[in-house]
Design an enzyme around this catalytic site. Sequence first.
Site, PDB file in Angstrom:
ATOM      1  N   LYS A  43       0.849  -1.181   0.000  1.00  0.00           N
ATOM      2  CA  LYS A  43       0.000   0.000   0.000  1.00  0.00           C
ATOM      3  C   LYS A  43       0.889   1.236   0.000  1.00  0.00           C
ATOM      4  O   LYS A  43       2.000   1.216   0.514  1.00  0.00           O
ATOM      5  CB  LYS A  43      -0.882   0.026   1.251  1.00  0.00           C
ATOM      6  N   SER A 134     -11.249   6.225   6.262  1.00  0.00           N
ATOM      7  CA  SER A 134     -10.070   7.082   6.085  1.00  0.00           C
ATOM      8  C   SER A 134      -9.980   7.631   4.665  1.00  0.00           C
ATOM      9  O   SER A 134      -9.501   8.754   4.456  1.00  0.00           O
ATOM     10  CB  SER A 134      -8.806   6.288   6.413  1.00  0.00           C
TER      11      SER A 134
HETATM   12  P1  ADP Z   1     -10.488   2.034   6.769  1.00  0.00           P
HETATM   13  O1  ADP Z   1      -9.824   2.599   5.557  1.00  0.00           O
HETATM   14  O2  ADP Z   1     -11.743   1.256   6.468  1.00  0.00           O
HETATM   15  O3  ADP Z   1     -10.663   3.060   7.841  1.00  0.00           O
HETATM   16  P2  ADP Z   1      -8.629   0.499   8.429  1.00  0.00           P
HETATM   17  O4  ADP Z   1      -7.765  -0.628   8.010  1.00  0.00           O
HETATM   18  O5  ADP Z   1      -7.922   1.663   8.979  1.00  0.00           O
HETATM   19  O6  ADP Z   1      -9.501   0.891   7.209  1.00  0.00           O
HETATM   20  O7  ADP Z   1      -9.712  -0.034   9.464  1.00  0.00           O
HETATM   21  C1  ADP Z   1      -9.371  -0.818  10.551  1.00  0.00           C
HETATM   22  C2  ADP Z   1     -10.607  -1.341  11.207  1.00  0.00           C
HETATM   23  O8  ADP Z   1     -11.407  -0.258  11.643  1.00  0.00           O
HETATM   24  C3  ADP Z   1     -11.521  -2.173  10.304  1.00  0.00           C
HETATM   25  O9  ADP Z   1     -12.099  -3.189  11.095  1.00  0.00           O
HETATM   26  C4  ADP Z   1     -12.573  -1.206   9.880  1.00  0.00           C
HETATM   27  O10 ADP Z   1     -13.793  -1.847   9.583  1.00  0.00           O
HETATM   28  C5  ADP Z   1     -12.710  -0.377  11.137  1.00  0.00           C
HETATM   29  N1  ADP Z   1     -13.234   0.951  10.878  1.00  0.00           N
HETATM   30  C6  ADP Z   1     -12.763   1.894  10.048  1.00  0.00           C
HETATM   31  N2  ADP Z   1     -13.530   3.000  10.066  1.00  0.00           N
HETATM   32  C7  ADP Z   1     -14.535   2.738  10.943  1.00  0.00           C
HETATM   33  C8  ADP Z   1     -15.683   3.459  11.381  1.00  0.00           C
HETATM   34  N3  ADP Z   1     -15.977   4.665  10.908  1.00  0.00           N
HETATM   35  N4  ADP Z   1     -16.477   2.866  12.276  1.00  0.00           N
HETATM   36  C9  ADP Z   1     -16.197   1.618  12.717  1.00  0.00           C
HETATM   37  N5  ADP Z   1     -15.159   0.883  12.342  1.00  0.00           N
HETATM   38  C10 ADP Z   1     -14.334   1.422  11.468  1.00  0.00           C
END
Ligand code: ADP
Length: 168
Positions: A43, A134
């Site tokens: 990534k 994100s």
């Molecule tokens: P993302 O790009 O989806 O934020 P991450 O790898 O940083 O990806 O996410 C890590 C974990 O946090 C995953 O289980 C994802 O589903 C969860 N997550 C991300 N954003 C949220 C949110 N807004 N609410 C709840 N869980 C979240």
Amino acid sequence: MPSRLAIYPGTFDPITNGHLDIIDRAAELFDEVTVALAVNSQKAPLFSESERLELIRQAIIERLGHRTNIRVEAFQGLLVDYAKDKRACAIVRGLRVLTDFEYEFQMALINRKLAESISTVFLMPHEQYTYLNSTIVRELARHGSVIDAFVPPCVKAALETKFNLTRK
Ligand code: ADP
């Protein structure tokens, strides 16, 4: 009884209020929570590994300063190997919408095959964060939108600096 450690893995590029909501809920449920930044050379994140770690740490101090059972670190390689090393009993994942489910379900089953003793636990964030990720935050910040409701102040400042959007 040994203390029950949960690992909350992710890319956190950058950490958002949705992530913090999940960390808070996990910290309530488990004796200890380690927020584990997955280092993935395939990534190309906006923030470097050290920037993301620093932002996670600052965001936790800003928003969850009352919690004393949260650690932050980076890991490489397979999540289950890392979780086994740490003697974690659970992997925490956030479930926002139905589209998260299929991938998460598959990963949870594979991880269980690899490490029977570690359960994946899904937590739902407050509904105000269900649409948040994100990628959306990065895009909004890139175009100068107001992101105050989505990220803690330290992340807002870091995004402004990154995109050179600091306004007088
Ligand atoms: P993302 O790009 O989806 O934020 P991450 O790898 O940083 O990806 O996410 C890590 C974990 O946090 C995953 O289980 C994802 O589903 C969860 N997550 C991300 N954003 C949220 C949110 N807004 N609410 C709840 N869980 C979240």
